[in-house]
Scaffold this motif. Structure first.
Motif, PDB file in Angstrom:
ATOM      1  N   CYS A   3       0.711  -1.288  -0.150  1.00 42.70           N
ATOM      2  CA  CYS A   3      -0.083   0.033  -0.005  1.00 42.70           C
ATOM      3  C   CYS A   3       0.886   1.438  -0.240  1.00 42.70           C
ATOM      4  N   CYS A   6       0.327   3.154   3.849  1.00 41.91           N
ATOM      5  CA  CYS A   6       0.744   2.630   4.884  1.00 41.91           C
ATOM      6  C   CYS A   6       1.803   1.574   4.732  1.00 41.91           C
ATOM      7  N   CYS A  20      -4.771   0.277  -0.056  1.00 47.02           N
ATOM      8  CA  CYS A  20      -5.271  -0.795   0.541  1.00 47.02           C
ATOM      9  C   CYS A  20      -6.631  -0.368   1.170  1.00 47.02           C
ATOM     10  N   CYS A  23      -6.778   2.206   4.045  1.00 49.63           N
ATOM     11  CA  CYS A  23      -6.436   3.537   3.927  1.00 49.63           C
ATOM     12  C   CYS A  23      -7.438   3.998   2.909  1.00 49.63           C
TER      13      CYS A  23
HETATM   14 ZN   LIG Z   1      -2.966   1.236   3.408  1.00 46.11          ZN
END
Ligand SMILES: [Zn+2]
Ligand SMILES: [Zn+2]
Length: 348
Positions: A3, A6, A20, A23
């Motif tokens: 991702c 993150c 992701c 997020c």
């Molecule tokens: Zn993420």
């Protein structure tokens, strides 16, 4: 794949634009509602103002608040299957704390967010209620019966038709089509209507169901902004005859069973058969009114015929037994026409 926000490792298909699901939800506002939802509600009828239009209210304040908040929830374009569960906590009569649980699916990611707003109710008076209170009306539907007054039962039927009609028109969205009042006048009924259009439609429907003819005329009642204010009268003229009466067409007496727009259904009192007669012919016919009928004592029941005591001359006479009278009581209702006794079908 990782991702981009993150840095967690996720399978390719779980990433959208490199982000992701967790997020994605954090980054995008999928459902929102403003801090305050203000609504104006008619103090008289609980209608709610939506834009410039008043919509019919229902019962208490909470369902009205619920509708308003539901409309105020904003959904992101990508949201599919949006659903708002609403919980209302009254603070006082006009202020409500509202919790909204907004759920749906955005780009394949299911979400569930808790929102909160405050609904503030402002008192108002809707157009209809202000018109009713000001005695405003646009049209009168004037119902009269030719040569006679409107009977009690018929009056009831007319009023109930008018109120059913208004209920329907209002529920179809024309809430200004109210009946201001109905007035029994000397020989008929006057119904005061909120809108010209509803007045015209009501007159038409009464004419259809009661076999009448309508005419309309306009009257200027004042001026507003340089334009003439016009009030319409829709006159419904019902024929002299009604179901139950006897009409004599071409020397053949027949008892009316129903009045249609073009024909009248009637029971031939000599043959006992049902027939249809053109309204044009019936309009010119002699009418013997049911309310003028007399009681004649049945002397003997001869099957196809009845032997009666003429209530005027006290002679015994044989008459055809009317259709639909399997048993007769001690008396039957008769009308006299040129010395002949016409036995009426009993009313149910
Ligand atoms: Zn993420
Ligand atoms: Zn109102």
């Amino acid at each position: 794949m990782f991702c981009v926000v993150c840095g967690k490792e996720k399978p390719m298909e779980e990433l959208r634009g490199g982000v992701c699901a967790a997020c994605y939800l954090e980054k995008n506002v999928l459902a929102s509602v403003r801090e305050n939802v203000d609504l104006e509600v008619c103090v008289h009828c609980h209608a709610r103002k939506r834009g410039e239009v008043w919509v019919e209210g229902h019962g208490g304040m909470e369902p009205i608040v619920e509708d308003a908040v539901r409309e105020a929830v904003q959904w992101a374009k990508v949201v599919e299957r949006p659903r708002a569960q609403i919980e209302i906590v009254p603070e006082d009569e006009r202020n409500f704390t509202v919790h909204v649980r907004a759920t749906g699916v955005a780009e394949g990611v299911p979400f569930d967010s808790a929102l909160r707003t405050r609904a503030r109710v402002k008192n108002g008076t809707c157009l209809r209620c202000s018109r009713v209170q000001g005695g405003y009306y646009e049209a009168i539907v004037q119902i009269r019966r030719t040569k006679r007054a409107i009977g009690k039962e018929e009056m009831r039927a007319l009023k109930s038709l008018a109120s059913r009609f208004i209920e329907r028109v209002v529920s179809e969205g024309d809430r200004n089509a109210f009946v201001l009042r109905d007035e029994e006048v000397d020989r008929g009924l006057d119904v005061y209507m909120g809108t010209t259009n509803s007045g015209r439609m009501l007159a038409k429907q009464i004419a259809q169901e009661f076999g009448g003819k309508t005419t309309e005329h306009a009257k200027t009642v004042g001026q507003k902004d340089g334009l003439d204010l016009v009030r319409m009268t829709f006159a419904v003229r019902l024929p002299e005859y009604q179901a139950g009466d006897v009409v004599v067409v071409k020397e053949e007496p027949a008892q009316i069973t129903s009045v249609g727009a073009k024909t009248v259904q009637a029971l031939d009192l000599r043959t006992g058969r049902l027939k249809h007669i053109d309204r044009d012919a019936v309009d010119k016919a002699l009418v013997l009114r049911r309310e003028d009928a007399l009681d004649a004592v049945v002397v003997a029941d001869l099957g196809a015929e009845l032997q009666l005591l003429d209530p005027v001359t006290y002679a015994t006479v044989n008459v055809i037994r009317p259709e639909g009278t399997d048993s007769v009581g001690e008396t039957v209702k008769v009308l006299r026409h040129e010395g002949e006794l016409l036995v009426l079908r009993p009313t149910r």
